[in-house]
Write an enzyme that holds these catalytic residues in place. Structure first.
Site, PDB file in Angstrom:
ATOM      1  N   THR A 173       0.821  -1.363   0.048  1.00 26.67           N
ATOM      2  CA  THR A 173      -0.034   0.097  -0.075  1.00 26.67           C
ATOM      3  C   THR A 173       0.830   1.329   0.133  1.00 26.67           C
ATOM      4  O   THR A 173       1.948   1.176   0.281  1.00 26.67           O
ATOM      5  CB  THR A 173      -0.684   0.030   1.301  1.00 26.67           C
ATOM      6  OG1 THR A 173      -1.742  -1.200   1.063  1.00 26.67           O
ATOM      7  CG2 THR A 173      -1.604   1.206   1.671  1.00 26.67           C
ATOM      8  N   ARG A 201     -14.703  -6.425   0.243  1.00 24.16           N
ATOM      9  CA  ARG A 201     -13.828  -6.145   1.555  1.00 24.16           C
ATOM     10  C   ARG A 201     -13.201  -4.840   1.393  1.00 24.16           C
ATOM     11  O   ARG A 201     -12.609  -4.514   0.405  1.00 24.16           O
ATOM     12  CB  ARG A 201     -12.813  -7.263   1.389  1.00 24.16           C
ATOM     13  CG  ARG A 201     -11.947  -7.165   2.693  1.00 24.16           C
ATOM     14  CD  ARG A 201     -10.509  -6.301   2.381  1.00 24.16           C
ATOM     15  NE  ARG A 201      -9.608  -6.357   3.437  1.00 24.16           N
ATOM     16  CZ  ARG A 201      -8.538  -5.664   3.693  1.00 24.16           C
ATOM     17  NH1 ARG A 201      -8.320  -4.879   2.763  1.00 24.16           N
ATOM     18  NH2 ARG A 201      -7.595  -5.734   4.581  1.00 24.16           N
ATOM     19  N   ASP A 204      -8.529  -1.232   6.392  1.00 23.52           N
ATOM     20  CA  ASP A 204      -8.305   0.010   7.055  1.00 23.52           C
ATOM     21  C   ASP A 204      -8.074   1.324   6.406  1.00 23.52           C
ATOM     22  O   ASP A 204      -8.199   2.424   6.830  1.00 23.52           O
ATOM     23  CB  ASP A 204      -6.961  -0.163   8.176  1.00 23.52           C
ATOM     24  CG  ASP A 204      -5.891  -0.205   7.160  1.00 23.52           C
ATOM     25  OD1 ASP A 204      -5.735  -1.082   6.379  1.00 23.52           O
ATOM     26  OD2 ASP A 204      -4.809   0.604   7.648  1.00 23.52           O
ATOM     27  N   GLY A 225      -0.710  -1.989   6.490  1.00 25.70           N
ATOM     28  CA  GLY A 225      -0.339  -3.435   7.158  1.00 25.70           C
ATOM     29  C   GLY A 225      -1.736  -4.297   7.074  1.00 25.70           C
ATOM     30  O   GLY A 225      -2.710  -3.865   5.932  1.00 25.70           O
ATOM     31  N   GLY A 227      -5.030  -4.854   7.389  1.00 30.35           N
ATOM     32  CA  GLY A 227      -5.949  -4.039   7.767  1.00 30.35           C
ATOM     33  C   GLY A 227      -6.998  -4.472   8.795  1.00 30.35           C
ATOM     34  O   GLY A 227      -7.571  -3.712   9.583  1.00 30.35           O
TER      35      GLY A 227
HETATM   36  N1  ASP Z   1      -3.633  -2.009   4.990  1.00 29.39           N
HETATM   37  C1  ASP Z   1      -4.019  -2.443   3.493  1.00 29.39           C
HETATM   38  C2  ASP Z   1      -5.334  -3.310   3.732  1.00 29.39           C
HETATM   39  O1  ASP Z   1      -5.496  -3.948   4.723  1.00 29.39           O
HETATM   40  C3  ASP Z   1      -2.954  -3.158   3.086  1.00 29.39           C
HETATM   41  C4  ASP Z   1      -1.462  -2.643   3.227  1.00 29.39           C
HETATM   42  O2  ASP Z   1      -1.282  -1.761   3.891  1.00 29.39           O
HETATM   43  O3  ASP Z   1      -0.856  -3.191   2.529  1.00 29.39           O
HETATM   44  O4  ASP Z   1      -6.126  -2.961   2.898  1.00 29.39           O
END
Ligand code: ASP
Length: 303
Positions: A173, A201, A204, A225, A227
């Site tokens: 992300t 889906r 976060d 991270g 989410g």
């Molecule tokens: N936080 C993001 C999510 O869960 C994914 C990521 O940060 O890589 O959609």
């Protein structure tokens, strides 16, 4: 106030010896350099972070805009949030399809509607109504993602959390936080979410206080991270609360990652700038590419 910018390319189980992590760090350095130039030329924090995130959304090896992960049906659904710490104005989109720059669409939700958050078909209809550029799924689907999706499709037991823990699986992300010469702070996060997630889906990233938060009184934060865990502890707002209690941006990021670990056993990363202009970041995954610049100082990249 000395302007500053920090960006990230996602916390996850990056292969530290591989080429992709180098490309991720290089993209973060480029995005920080672009925002630094803009801030020194007198742009506002929110203008600078939008352009920095656009550059990262374009990067084919990062999971946002072009290069986003595919969901369990082989489609790309993206989430993004942008927030202006001067006014607490914010705009967000979730599960939006066929746009190259979700963060810019989120900013248009903020500036062109009375709402703060549009999702799925409603977000797409809004994009069309304001003439926001649309693209095809094929424009977003680049690199190895299609091959990876076809492999994963066969794996019935696959868990979306895997990308944050299994070696070489990543999680990329993107996000940016800036403070401008007037002391205004802004934060943004954009993502294609997790690989093989269920359609609809939402993680976060577009949730205020989870994926990002910005308040001139305390700090600006962007999170990355797994989410499903990050959202449970409102991690970005928590960093701001730690700053309000007296911690620096760096110490607040460390403290919030500790809460993530101890309270929900989560994996992730954070970048932040506090109201004094101090830059901080922290993560508990294998790596998180980042880039930052303070004033007209050198642009630092790392992971
Ligand atoms: N936080 C993001 C999510 O869960 C994914 C990521 O940060 O890589 O959609």
């Amino acid at each position: 106030m000395t302007p500053a910018i920090i960006v990230h390319g996602g916390a996850g189980a990056w292969d530290l010896a591989g080429e992709r992590i180098k490309q991720g760090v290089a993209a973060c350095r480029d995005a920080a350099a672009l925002a630094q130039t803009m801030l020194l030329q007198g742009c506002t924090a929110i203008e600078a972070i939008e352009k920095a995130v656009n550059l990262l959304e374009d990067c084919p090896i990062l999971d946002a805009g072009r290069g986003s992960y595919l969901n369990s049906e082989g489609n790309v659904e993206m989430d993004a949030l942008i927030m202006d710490g001067a006014t607490l104005e914010m705009g967000a989109v979730a599960a939006v399809q066929r746009v190259r720059y979700p963060i810019s669409l989120a900013r248009r939700v903020m500036t062109d509607t009375e709402h703060t958050f549009l999702v799925a078909d409603g977000a797409s209809a809004f994009a069309d109504r304001i003439g926001f550029p649309r693209c095809e799924l094929e424009d977003l689907l680049v690199g190895d993602e299609l091959a990876r999706y076809l492999d994963l499709k066969k794996e019935g037991s696959y868990q979306t959390a895997t990308i944050f823990t299994e070696a070489g699986a990543m999680g990329d992300t993107v996000g940016a936080v800036a403070i401008d010469q007037w002391g205004n702070i802004a934060a943004a996060t954009s993502t294609g979410g997790t690989r093989k997630k269920l359609p609809g889906r939402v993680g976060d990233s577009p949730l205020v206080g989870s994926g990002a938060y910005a308040d001139n009184w305390t700090a600006g934060v962007s999170a990355t991270g797994y989410g499903e865990k990050l959202m449970k502890i409102l991690i970005s707002k928590r960093v701001c609360d730690f700053v309000a209690a007296g911690l620096s941006a760096a110490a607040a990021c460390q403290a919030a990652i500790r809460v993530l670990e101890e309270r929900v056993n989560g994996q992730g990363g954070l970048i932040a700038i506090d109201a004094r202009g101090q830059v901080g970041w922290h993560y508990n995954t294998d790596a998180m590419p980042y880039g930052y610049a303070i004033g007209d100082g050198i642009v630092v990249g790392g992971r």
